[in-house]
Every structure is written in structure tokens, then in C-alpha cells.
Design a protein around this motif. Structure first.
Motif, PDB file in Angstrom:
ATOM      1  N   ARG A   1       0.832  -1.200   0.000  1.00 47.96           N
ATOM      2  CA  ARG A   1       0.000   0.000   0.000  1.00 47.96           C
ATOM      3  C   ARG A   1       0.868   1.253   0.000  1.00 47.96           C
ATOM      4  NH1 ARG A   1      -4.331  -1.041   4.782  1.00 47.96           N
ATOM      5  NH2 ARG A   1      -2.433  -1.393   5.985  1.00 47.96           N
ATOM      6  N   SER A   2       0.234   2.395  -0.207  1.00 47.40           N
ATOM      7  CA  SER A   2       0.981   3.643  -0.307  1.00 47.40           C
ATOM      8  C   SER A   2       1.579   4.081   1.021  1.00 47.40           C
ATOM      9  CB  SER A   2       0.086   4.751  -0.876  1.00 47.40           C
ATOM     10  OG  SER A   2      -1.173   4.776  -0.262  1.00 47.40           O
TER      11      SER A   2
ATOM     12  N   ALA B   1      -6.175  -4.589  -6.155  1.00 45.95           N
ATOM     13  CA  ALA B   1      -5.559  -3.420  -6.783  1.00 45.95           C
ATOM     14  C   ALA B   1      -5.576  -2.253  -5.812  1.00 45.95           C
ATOM     15  CB  ALA B   1      -6.283  -3.045  -8.074  1.00 45.95           C
ATOM     16  N   LEU B   2      -4.512  -1.456  -5.836  1.00 48.13           N
ATOM     17  CA  LEU B   2      -4.432  -0.270  -4.989  1.00 48.13           C
ATOM     18  C   LEU B   2      -5.129   0.895  -5.668  1.00 48.13           C
ATOM     19  CD1 LEU B   2      -3.237   1.010  -2.386  1.00 48.13           C
ATOM     20  CD2 LEU B   2      -1.286   1.720  -3.799  1.00 48.13           C
ATOM     21  N   LEU B   3      -6.070   1.504  -4.976  1.00 48.09           N
ATOM     22  CA  LEU B   3      -6.804   2.655  -5.490  1.00 48.09           C
ATOM     23  C   LEU B   3      -6.067   3.947  -5.155  1.00 48.09           C
ATOM     24  CD1 LEU B   3     -10.369   1.558  -4.332  1.00 48.09           C
ATOM     25  CD2 LEU B   3      -9.329   1.223  -6.598  1.00 48.09           C
TER      26      LEU B   3
ATOM     27  N   ASN C   1      -7.053   2.823  -0.567  1.00 46.12           N
ATOM     28  CA  ASN C   1      -7.722   1.563  -0.271  1.00 46.12           C
ATOM     29  C   ASN C   1      -7.325   0.491  -1.280  1.00 46.12           C
ATOM     30  OD1 ASN C   1      -9.024   2.993   1.734  1.00 46.12           O
ATOM     31  ND2 ASN C   1     -10.988   3.096   0.672  1.00 46.12           N
ATOM     32  N   VAL C   2      -7.542  -0.763  -0.917  1.00 43.04           N
ATOM     33  CA  VAL C   2      -7.257  -1.886  -1.800  1.00 43.04           C
ATOM     34  C   VAL C   2      -8.583  -2.507  -2.232  1.00 43.04           C
ATOM     35  CG1 VAL C   2      -6.219  -4.181  -1.998  1.00 43.04           C
ATOM     36  CG2 VAL C   2      -5.009  -2.356  -0.780  1.00 43.04           C
ATOM     37  N   LEU C   3      -8.861  -2.495  -3.532  1.00 42.44           N
ATOM     38  CA  LEU C   3     -10.037  -3.150  -4.092  1.00 42.44           C
ATOM     39  C   LEU C   3      -9.721  -4.631  -4.273  1.00 42.44           C
ATOM     40  CD1 LEU C   3     -12.875  -2.875  -5.558  1.00 42.44           C
ATOM     41  CD2 LEU C   3     -11.532  -2.675  -7.677  1.00 42.44           C
ATOM     42  N   PHE C   4     -10.647  -5.521  -3.864  1.00 36.52           N
ATOM     43  CA  PHE C   4     -10.428  -6.941  -4.088  1.00 36.52           C
ATOM     44  C   PHE C   4     -11.743  -7.655  -4.365  1.00 36.52           C
ATOM     45  CE2 PHE C   4     -11.029  -6.748   0.535  1.00 36.52           C
ATOM     46  CZ  PHE C   4     -11.811  -7.865   0.827  1.00 36.52           C
TER      47      PHE C   4
ATOM     48  N   GLU D   1     -13.511  -3.142  -0.504  1.00 40.82           N
ATOM     49  CA  GLU D   1     -12.337  -2.288  -0.329  1.00 40.82           C
ATOM     50  C   GLU D   1     -11.760  -2.527   1.055  1.00 40.82           C
ATOM     51  OE1 GLU D   1     -12.570   1.851  -1.251  1.00 40.82           O
ATOM     52  OE2 GLU D   1     -13.724   1.530  -3.110  1.00 40.82           O
ATOM     53  N   PHE D   2     -10.455  -2.747   1.100  1.00 37.24           N
ATOM     54  CA  PHE D   2      -9.707  -2.851   2.351  1.00 37.24           C
ATOM     55  C   PHE D   2      -9.155  -1.454   2.603  1.00 37.24           C
ATOM     56  CE2 PHE D   2      -7.396  -5.990   5.094  1.00 37.24           C
ATOM     57  CZ  PHE D   2      -6.626  -5.092   5.800  1.00 37.24           C
TER      58      PHE D   2
END
Length: 595
Positions: free
Chosen positions: A331-332, A388-390, A394-397, A412-413
Motif C-alpha cells: 500500500r501507499s 488493486a491499490l486505489l 484503499n485496496v479493491l479486491f 475495499e480494504f
């Protein structure tokens, strides 16, 4: 309906491992585990015609190879392959984020999308040698983009190269490499060691030989590239792992000579089938051992060696015998979110873990919600699923219940380590399993999904990237000419993450700069092809340079230039695009002016 192993099949994961390294002593136990996992609740599955087989561990595939009746039964129970253009949208829950259908492609079975450095997208027609390119429209809209067919994969040593799942990457020079494959064409379970590299300028694929040495080609029931893990290292070198060699093998690719050199390989108990590689801000590469849980390792490119690190606080590989694990993605904020692949035998939720690369420490994350299955109450799993990192961090899965079931739901995580459900795709989610999906982060900040249909979709998230996550342009010429090449320098031009993850079956990293010029008068978008990036590091504040070629069709006049990484754009810089500019020299002496 989710899949659950009966109590008598507990320890199936261990049985699977023994079945691979000691086939005579454990094949019966392994067979019982596979049958229990894959053939339970047959009434819950659609009777698929010409189904797309899922990614399988080599041990599971070897079982099916020896039991063709079980293989046919398994294929019949898979979710229905999407066919044709959708007629109407399915109902999705009200939540943040929206999905938009992309212009229908000229072929179905689309998968494995890759972002070229000129802003276009390559998409593979699965189980064929064919590839297509999606070009955004003049306003930069990918949903309204156009499709064109590119060159097909080559015939190698008399065999058509047409893999289903394979290693892939966009190299710093702008070429695309794919290696290995699980399945090839419409045949049965097979692991191949072919490969090819694509030159967009020439629209041509060239065969690439596998690395030399033991473990890189299939011999009997072991070895081969197969559905291999791969990654581009910070210095731009492509690192490839062999799926099924025992002991493990890894190699480094020389893109200039199309040759390989060996390097250190993971230390796991046997082999690295189903494992993925994750680029860390430290410049190292993380992998989580599927066959030696709960261990994890990192690769140091400077030394060419792997070493063990602290183990995750929870076992992430599937305990049910299928040898699966979910995606893992930086993540960022520099942490890695790693998803489990629990297919449902023990009735427990699919776990997550969070790795802090700076401190080399783990903590447990939230369990994936019980929101899957026909009633929306079964545990969701990411055994073969994308993430995928938005731009918002957040992380879309995607996830579905058990192994290879439908429907698929999306989540979204969040940066606060919570999981929230978001809308499903407009089409096909109700009849698709999570393994159908691949994600790719676009320069627009949207995520492109492919699902083996002819209609990809775009996820547009809410929120925007914080200023500290943006690339920064340090220097770029302000006077540009169509068709000419220039140098750009800045920081964080590769972003702070690889962008997307799946595992060893599909890799869609986008940690390289994309240059966009927007004409101030018309608002038209023109991508400039980048190349020769000095690094692909995702460390915060990393300085780098790259070359960019202004597209010949770029409109002249004032414009704004941006550099984009993983869908996050820099602050714009004013430029002027013209066909000729006055040249002034301050040098003295003899010589020739070439540009």
C-alpha cells in the motif's frame, strides 16, 4: 454454496504436500482430500459448457491427470463461462464506487490486462495466441476506447504458444515479456516453459527460451516455469521463478540479449507453486511460503539471496488441500496487505495479515467478511482472486465462497484496516468466480477488470490521492515537438506500489511513469511513450528519470503535462507543443548540431 471438507479430511494441506514429495505414500490421502474439497455440493454449481479451468497447484493437477473421470466431473461443476455482450445490468448494493462497462471487444475470453507505457492496454484472449489493444478515446476515456488486434503469439518448436495463466511484466524499455503457462490452448492440465517478448513499435512477438539448468523444463511430474511468480526489480531486471522445481529455482532476465542468469531462490520446504512476489519499499521482494507455512521470505537484489523473516501471525495458505493463497500488495503507506486463501474446509473465515517492511513485523488484519454464497452469508475467500491499490489508498479486491464458486463480490480494504463491501460489477458477477477476474490500474485512476467475457468494466473509486502520494516533476522541457523524445526527472514517478496483484497466475504491475499531455484549447489527451526509466523503486521520495516520446498526433499549442503512476497524477506543468522552435547556442568551437 461454500465448500467445506468433512472432518475426516482434516490436514488435507499436509497430505497434499506429502503427495507431491512422497507420491506413493500419500496419494490416497490426497485424492480423498481433493475429492472432498472439489466435488462436494455438486448441485450448487452451474453445469458449464466449455468451462475455463481455474489455476491449480501442480499437485492437484497431477491428481486430476491420473483421475480423468474426476477431472471431467470437476469441469462440469465450474461456473458458466461468460458469453456474448451483456443485455442488462445486474443489481448491485448501494455503496461508494461505481462500475462502467467498456466498449465490447471483438473477442471473448479476455484476461491478463497489461498497461503499455504509451497509455494503451494489452489484453489476452485466453487459451489462444491472440492479443488485443484498448486505446482510450481522445478525452482519455477508456470506457469509450477502441479495440484493435495486435500480433499473435509465435509457434515455438512446432507448438503454438497460447497459455491461460502465466508470468508477465512490462519492462523499462516498454516491451512486454510473458513466460511459461498453466494450460496451453484447449488441452488438459499442462505446465509449459515457453515464453515470448513483445515489441510494441514493431508489433511483433519474439520467442524467449527458458533459463538453462535443472528445474526450468518439465521432467516427469516436476519442474517447468508453469504459472510462475515474477517481478521487475528496482534496477529494471525481470526476476522469474519456476513454479514446480524442487529445490526452487529463480533467474534474472537480460532484456538486451534475451538471456538468463541464475540467482538465489526461496528457501521454502519444497517448491514455490502458487506463490506470488511483492515489491517492497525497501527494494526487497516478499514471498509467503505456501508449502512451508506460516513462513515468509524476502529477496535482496543486491546480494541475490532469499532469507527468512518473521512469520505472519496467521496461516494464510489454504488449509484445505488446494495449495492456494490470496494476493498480497504493498500500500501507499509502505505496508503490505496479504490475503489468505482458505477455501472453506474448516468453517473459518479467510484471514488477512499486514506486513510492515520498515520494521520487518507483522500484525493480524481483519477477516474477510461472511458475505458470499447464494444467501450472502458464507465466508468469502480469495483463493485465486485479484487486488488493486486505489488512488485513495484503499485496496479493491474480489472474493467468492469456497473454491471456484459463484457469485463474486467486491470489497475495499481501507487505510484504517477495515473491510467494506462495494458494488458488484454490472455484468456477470452473479455467475462468475473470483478466479475469473484480473485487475489493472489505469492512468485515469480507475481499475480495469477482465472476467473472461468480451466486456471489461472500469471501477471508479471515491476520494482522491493525498498530496504526499503524488509524483513530483522536477524538470521537463517546456517546448516540445511531436515525434521528438525528451527527458523527464522527478520523484515518486513509479508510485508507491506495484499497483495490482493476483499471485503467480497473472501479474499487472504499473510502477512506472506514464506521461500525459492535455491540450489546453481542446482538452484532448495525448499519451507520450515512456522508456528507459532509471528505476522502478516504490520507495517514498525516490528520484528517477525517464525518456518520453511525444506522439506524432499530439495537437500543437499550449498544454499541461502530467506524469502518472498507478493512477495518481502529478501537479501539471505548462508546456507548448509546436512544430519548430528557435535554437540558441552558447557554446564556442567547431562541431555539428544534431538536434
Amino acid at each position: 454454496m461454500g465448500i467445506a471438507l468433512p472432518a475426516s479430511a482434516e490436514g488435507a494441506g499436509a497430505a497434499m504436500h506429502r503427495a507431491w514429495v512422497e507420491p506413493r505414500g500419500a496419494m490416497l490421502r490426497f485424492a480423498l482430500a481433493v475429492i472432498a474439497v472439489l466435488l462436494v455440493h455438486p448441485e450448487s454449481r452451474a453445469q458449464a459448457r466449455n468451462p475455463i479451468p481455474p489455476p491449480l497447484s501442480a499437485a492437484t493437477a497431477q491428481f486430476f491427470k491420473s483421475h480423468p473421470t474426476a477431472w471431467r466431473q470437476f469441469l462440469m461443476q465450474l461456473p458458466q463461462r461468460p458469453t456474448g455482450a451483456p443485455a442488462s445490468p445486474e443489481i448491485a448494493p448501494a455503496a461508494e464506487g461505481t462500475w462502467t462497462a467498456v466498449t465490447t471487444a471483438p473477442a471473448s475470453g479476455l484476461s491478463n490486462p497489461l498497461l503499455l507505457t504509451d497509455g494503451t492496454v494489452l489484453v489476452h484472449e485466453s487459451e489462444t495466441p491472440d492479443w488485443y489493444k484498448l486505446t482510450p478515446d481522445i478525452t482519455g476515456d477508456y470506457a469509450l476506447g477502441s479495440w484493435s488486434r495486435i500480433a499473435s503469439l509465435p509457434v515455438i518448436d512446432g507448438t503454438q504458444y497460447e497459455p491461460l495463466y502465466f508470468a508477465s511484466a512490462v519492462l523499462p524499455d516498454g516491451r512486454v515479456i510473458i513466460m511459461g503457462g498453466e494450460y496451453n490452448g484447449s488441452g488438459g492440465t499442462v505446465w509449459i516453459s515457453m515464453g515470448a517478448i513483445y515489441d510494441p513499435a514493431a508489433d511483433m512477438w519474439t520467442a524467449v527460451s527458458p533459463p538453462a539448468g535443472a528445474g526450468w523444463t518439465r521432467s516427469g511430474d516436476s519442474g517447468g516455469i508453469g504459472d510462475a511468480p515474477s517481478i521487475v526489480l528496482p534496477d529494471g531486471t525481470f526476476l522469474l521463478g519456476g513454479c514446480c522445481a524442487d529445490p526452487d529455482v529463480d533467474a534474472l532476465f537480460d532484456a538486451a540479449t534475451l538471456s538468463w542468469s541464475s540467482t538465489g531462490a526461496p528457501l521454502g520446504d519444497t517448491y514455490q507453486d502458487e506463490q506470488g512476489y511483492v515489491l517492497l519499499p525497501t527494494g526487497e521482494v516478499l514471498t509467503i511460503d505456501v508449502w512451508d507455512p506460516p513462513n515468509a521470505e524476502v529477496y535482496r537484489p543486491d546480494a541475490g539471496v532469499w532469507s527468512r523473516i518473521a512469520a505472519p501471525p496467521v496461516a494464510l495458505p489454504d488449509p484445505c488441500g488446494l495449495g492456494e493463497i490470496g494476493p498480497a500488495l504493498t500500500r501507499s503507506d509502505g505496508t503490505v496487505v496479504a490475503f489468505g486463501g482458505n477455501t472453506g474446509c474448516n468453517g473459518q473465515a479467510d484471514p488477512t495479515a499486514i506486513y510492515d517492511a520498515a520494521n520487518r513485523s507483522w500484525k493480524r488484519g481483519p477477516d474477510v467478511p461472511a458475505a458470499c454464497g447464494p444467501g450472502g452469508t458464507e465466508n468469502c475467500t480469495l483463493a485465486d482472486a485479484p487486488a488493486a491499490l486505489l488512488p485513495n489508498g484503499n485496496v479493491l479486491f474480489a472474493a467468492s465462497a469456497g473454491a471456484y464458486n459463484s457469485p463474486t463480490h467486491f470489497f475495499e480494504f481501507t487505510g484504517g484496516n477495515a473491510i467494506r463491501q462495494v458494488p458488484d460489477t454490472r455484468f456477470f458477477a452473479g455467475s462468475s468466480s473470483s478466479y475469473f477476474y484480473n485487475f489493472l490500474v489505469l492512468p485515469s485512476g480507475q481499475v480495469l477488470e477482465t472476467d473472461f467475457s468480451s466486456t471489461p468494466e472500469l471501477y471508479t473509486p471515491s476520494g482522491a490521492a493525498a498530496s504526499g502520494r503524488r509524483p513530483v516533476i522536477a524538470s521537463v522541457p517546456h517546448a516540445l515537438a511531436p515525434g521528438q523524445t525528451y527527458r523527464i526527472a522527478g520523484t515518486q514517478m513509479n508510485g508507491l506500489s506495484q499497483g495490482a496483484a493476483y499471485g503467480d497466475d497473472a501479474e499487472g504491475a504499473t510502477n512506472y511513469p506514464i506521461v500525459l499531455i492535455v491540450n489546453s484549447a481542446t482538452g484532448h489527451h495525448f499519451f507520450a511513450k515512456t522508456s528507459r526509466s532509471s528505476t522502478t523503486s516504490i520507495a517514498p521520495g525516490t528520484g528517477s528519470t525517464a525518456k518520453f516520446a511525444v506522439a506524432p498526433a499530439t495537437e500543437t499549442g499550449p498544454g499541461i503535462l502530467y506524469v502518472i503512476a498507478n493512477g495518481v497524477a502529478s501537479t501539471g506543468v505548462e508546456v507548448t507543443v509546436g512544430t519548430g522552435f528557435p535554437l540558441s547556442l552558447s557554446e564556442s568551437g567547431s562541431g555539428t548540431v544534431t538536434s
